[in-house]
Design an enzyme around this catalytic site. Sequence first.
Site, short mmCIF file in Angstrom:
data_model
loop_
_atom_site.label_atom_id
_atom_site.label_comp_id
_atom_site.label_asym_id
_atom_site.label_seq_id
_atom_site.Cartn_x
_atom_site.Cartn_y
_atom_site.Cartn_z
N PHE A 205 1.70 -3.50 3.96
CA PHE A 205 2.02 -4.83 4.48
C PHE A 205 3.49 -5.13 4.19
O PHE A 205 4.00 -4.84 3.11
CB PHE A 205 1.15 -5.90 3.83
CG PHE A 205 -0.28 -5.92 4.30
CD1 PHE A 205 -0.70 -5.19 5.39
CD2 PHE A 205 -1.22 -6.73 3.66
CE1 PHE A 205 -2.02 -5.23 5.82
CE2 PHE A 205 -2.54 -6.78 4.08
CZ PHE A 205 -2.94 -6.04 5.16
N HIS B 122 -2.26 7.85 6.81
CA HIS B 122 -2.57 6.56 6.20
C HIS B 122 -3.97 6.13 6.64
O HIS B 122 -4.73 5.63 5.82
CB HIS B 122 -1.52 5.53 6.63
CG HIS B 122 -1.65 4.23 5.92
ND1 HIS B 122 -1.58 4.11 4.55
CD2 HIS B 122 -1.85 2.96 6.39
CE1 HIS B 122 -1.73 2.84 4.20
NE2 HIS B 122 -1.89 2.12 5.30
N LYS C 210 -9.31 8.37 3.30
CA LYS C 210 -9.80 7.00 3.09
C LYS C 210 -11.21 6.82 3.66
O LYS C 210 -11.88 5.86 3.31
CB LYS C 210 -8.85 5.99 3.74
CG LYS C 210 -7.53 5.81 3.00
CD LYS C 210 -6.70 4.69 3.63
CE LYS C 210 -5.37 4.49 2.91
NZ LYS C 210 -4.41 5.56 3.20
N GLU D 30 -0.20 5.21 14.13
CA GLU D 30 0.16 6.41 13.37
C GLU D 30 0.00 7.68 14.21
O GLU D 30 0.83 8.59 14.15
CB GLU D 30 -0.67 6.51 12.10
CG GLU D 30 -0.24 7.65 11.20
CD GLU D 30 -0.95 7.67 9.86
OE1 GLU D 30 -0.55 8.45 8.98
OE2 GLU D 30 -1.93 6.89 9.69
N HIS E 213 -9.68 2.32 0.91
CA HIS E 213 -8.22 2.11 0.81
C HIS E 213 -7.90 1.58 -0.57
O HIS E 213 -8.21 0.43 -0.90
CB HIS E 213 -7.78 1.13 1.89
CG HIS E 213 -6.29 1.00 2.02
ND1 HIS E 213 -5.41 1.69 1.21
CD2 HIS E 213 -5.51 0.25 2.86
CE1 HIS E 213 -4.17 1.39 1.54
NE2 HIS E 213 -4.21 0.52 2.53
N CYS F 47 0.81 -1.22 0.00
CA CYS F 47 0.00 0.00 0.00
C CYS F 47 0.84 1.27 0.00
O CYS F 47 0.30 2.37 -0.11
CB CYS F 47 -0.96 -0.01 1.18
SG CYS F 47 -2.04 -1.47 1.15
#
Length: 417
Positions: A403, A305, A337, A316, A342, A165
């Site tokens: 990931f 994110h 998002k 975060e 996402h 991502c």
Amino acid sequence: MQLKRIVVTGIGALTPLGNSTTEYWNNLRNGVSGADFITQFDASKFKTRFACEIKNFDPTDFIDRKEARKLDRFAQTAVVASDQAVQDAGITAENANMDRVGVVFASGIGGLITFQEEVTNFAKGDGTPRFNPFFIPKMILDIAAGHISMRHGFRGPNFSVVSACASSTNAMMEAFNLIRLGKADIIITGGSESVVKEAGVGGFNAMKALSERNDDPKTASRPYDKDRDGFVMGEAAGVLVFEELEHALKRGAKIYCEVAGAGATADAHHITAPHPEGLGAKNVMNQALEDAGMQPSDIDYINTHGTSTPLGDIAEVKAILDVFGEHAYKLNISSTKSMTGHCLGAAGVIEAIACIMSVQNDVVPPTINHFTDDPELDSKLNFTFHEAQHRTVNAALSNTFGFGGHNACMIFKKFSA
């Protein structure tokens, strides 16, 4: 060595909120949700039956029908978004040396739709291999960069980046550095992702990564909400034209903003979970600030994110508090998002576009779908809940994490000669 300055001179976007930069930005600032029930396959037996799809998109409106059949959906959207960006930037063989115009493009997964279809068709047969001769060239994720270069005759650096991502942010960072080092004058960069298919949704469901709020899809993406239950899958293609400043000025290009700095780090912690204290996120923001020659107090807006996962949002925010200290309470923070879902490998670039438009317009897009405060998050932070906020945005920072523990960060600032 004096590093060159880089500006953004073109933008293209196909998103769940619209198929142009203007439509995307208008819906972002108005807090529109792009989530709805899946149309690309029958999801009635899946745990998650909704996504943030690109809507009203027919590739043959832009690409010859015969050629479109040779492209996976992720490459079709990449080509169309790049056409928008190139046209917006006004790049021609008359005002640019095509040997010094490159493409650095990303996807987190690539041609998953093609892969699923070809393998499924083979499994239905008698074992005789009858594969489409375009199977491999449709599936490989570098092919989008190849098609963009061939379509426009760009003969500069050409390759793809994959870091889950974080992919399109890493692609933009590579483009940024190639121009800074004098290897190119212009780089077309960004990313695309289209995996709203059985294998994509089923795979993420098996990981328990997706929201299962089928009773209310439009509010399912809930960054920073106490009851968030996973991310909403999105699909998108976003493209930016990065250009060396003097080159842009010489050809009279429109300048959206300056690319100030970038960073890339690893969590070195877990294949899917973030470092619980946000160590990699903290390091990447510090690295980007240092690269830009900026202080934390120079940043006005952070596009996080913020995927709407229980662990990720907390990690975060911890990192932001560590990096920005007291200035964190003067920042606007938002997760777009909450509206786009996402978009995986395309997330970084469409969120970069949100930052660029924020810098251009002095408007911070909201975080929608907030209902209940999470006691593990500092409620004094300004998450820009519910509605866009007007404020001066001299510099905006965009975070993307993937990931495998990949972290990437970019900073965009108002252009000043």
